[in-house]
Scaffold this motif. Sequence first.
Motif, PDB file in Angstrom:
ATOM      1  N   TRP A 122      -7.360   3.122   6.877  1.00  0.00           N
ATOM      2  CA  TRP A 122      -8.364   2.545   5.988  1.00  0.00           C
ATOM      3  C   TRP A 122      -7.772   2.255   4.615  1.00  0.00           C
ATOM      4  O   TRP A 122      -6.863   2.939   4.153  1.00  0.00           O
ATOM      5  N   THR A 136      -9.895   0.866   1.155  1.00  0.00           N
ATOM      6  CA  THR A 136     -10.997   0.217   0.445  1.00  0.00           C
ATOM      7  C   THR A 136     -10.457  -0.480  -0.794  1.00  0.00           C
ATOM      8  O   THR A 136      -9.619   0.070  -1.514  1.00  0.00           O
ATOM      9  N   GLN A 165     -12.454  -4.094   2.832  1.00  0.00           N
ATOM     10  CA  GLN A 165     -11.742  -3.050   3.560  1.00  0.00           C
ATOM     11  C   GLN A 165     -10.530  -3.696   4.233  1.00  0.00           C
ATOM     12  O   GLN A 165     -10.668  -4.586   5.066  1.00  0.00           O
ATOM     13  N   LEU A 205      -8.206  -2.992   6.614  1.00  0.00           N
ATOM     14  CA  LEU A 205      -7.790  -2.160   7.737  1.00  0.00           C
ATOM     15  C   LEU A 205      -6.354  -2.482   8.135  1.00  0.00           C
ATOM     16  O   LEU A 205      -5.924  -3.643   8.070  1.00  0.00           O
ATOM     17  N   THR A 233     -14.053   5.874  -0.528  1.00  0.00           N
ATOM     18  CA  THR A 233     -14.072   5.730   0.926  1.00  0.00           C
ATOM     19  C   THR A 233     -14.569   7.030   1.521  1.00  0.00           C
ATOM     20  O   THR A 233     -14.088   8.108   1.151  1.00  0.00           O
ATOM     21  N   LEU A 291      -7.997   6.513  12.245  1.00  0.00           N
ATOM     22  CA  LEU A 291      -9.341   6.261  12.752  1.00  0.00           C
ATOM     23  C   LEU A 291      -9.410   6.423  14.275  1.00  0.00           C
ATOM     24  O   LEU A 291      -8.429   6.165  14.983  1.00  0.00           O
ATOM     25  N   LEU A 338     -16.910   4.500   8.818  1.00  0.00           N
ATOM     26  CA  LEU A 338     -16.242   4.397   7.522  1.00  0.00           C
ATOM     27  C   LEU A 338     -17.173   3.698   6.543  1.00  0.00           C
ATOM     28  O   LEU A 338     -17.745   2.654   6.860  1.00  0.00           O
ATOM     29  N   SER A 374     -17.118   2.079   2.775  1.00  0.00           N
ATOM     30  CA  SER A 374     -16.321   1.626   1.632  1.00  0.00           C
ATOM     31  C   SER A 374     -17.279   1.192   0.536  1.00  0.00           C
ATOM     32  O   SER A 374     -18.124   0.333   0.764  1.00  0.00           O
TER      33      SER A 374
END
Length: 266
Positions: free
Chosen positions: A110, A112, A141, A143, A189, A245, A251, A253
Motif C-alpha cells: 500500500w 497512500t 492509492q 498499490l 492509511t 495485503l 484498506l 486511505s
Amino acid sequence: MKFAMYHDRAIVINPDSIQLINGVKDIQSLLPHLNDKLFLSSKRTRPADQDLSAPIAEPKQIFAVGFNYRDHLNELKTKAPKTPNIFTKFVSSIADPHPTVKIPSPMTDWETELVIVIGQGGRQISKDKASKHIAGYMVGQDLSDRKLQFENDQPQFSLAKSYENFAPIGPWITTPDEIEDLSKLTITTELNGQEKQHSQLGNLIFDPKDLVSYLSNITELYPGDLIFTGTPGGVGAGRDPQEFLHPNDQLISKIDQLGELIINFK
C-alpha cells in the motif's frame, strides 16, 4: 468546491453560489474529461459515496513520485533524491474510490498519496505560477506489487504499479480555494482498522508547485493529468517483518478535508 463523478455526471458536493461560479470557470478545461454538464447536488440528489466513480477516468498522463517523504526514505534505506524521482502509472490502472482489487502476488503493498489534478496545461511553468495550473487535489492509492517491482536486479516501477485497479482515486476533487493550508493536512492509511501510515503533507520533500514546475520543464502537461506525489513511511515493504495485503483485507486511505478511499481485496 468539491466535485465528484456519478453515472458519468459531475456532481458538485458543497456548492456555494459565488465560489461555484468562479470554480466552474476555473475548471472549464477539465470538463471534457468529466462531462459536459455540471449539476448541483442536494441531500435528495447526492448519491451514496460508495456509488461514486473515479473523478478523472481517462487522464492523458499519470505521473508518480518516488521517495518524497524522508521517513519513507529512511525505512527503505535510500538517499534523498536531488530532483523529483519520477515514474508513471498506466491509465488502465485507474479505479473508483471503493474498488475491489485482485491481489496479483503475495507481496502487494500500500502507498497512500496526495494526487494533483492539472487544470491548465502547458510547458515551462515557473514555480511561482504553478498554482494557477492546479485544478484540485484528491486522495490516491499507489498499490504496488513488490514481487514484480524487484524481480530483476534493477527495480521496475511502472508495470509493478499498474495492474487492474492499482490506482484508486477520489472520492472527489477538491479545488485549492477549499483548502486553507495544504501542508497541515494529515495523510493516513488503515489496514483492517490498524493505522499503518500517518504524516502531514508538509513533510513532502518536493511540494505540488515543485512537481508541476519540474515536470512541465521536461514534458508538456495536459488538462486532467494526474500527479501522485509520493507516500510517507509505513509501507509494508519497509516494516520488520514485512507486511503485505491479503484477500479479504480492507484498506482505508485518507487525507483530511479531501476524503477517503475504501479498498477491499480478493
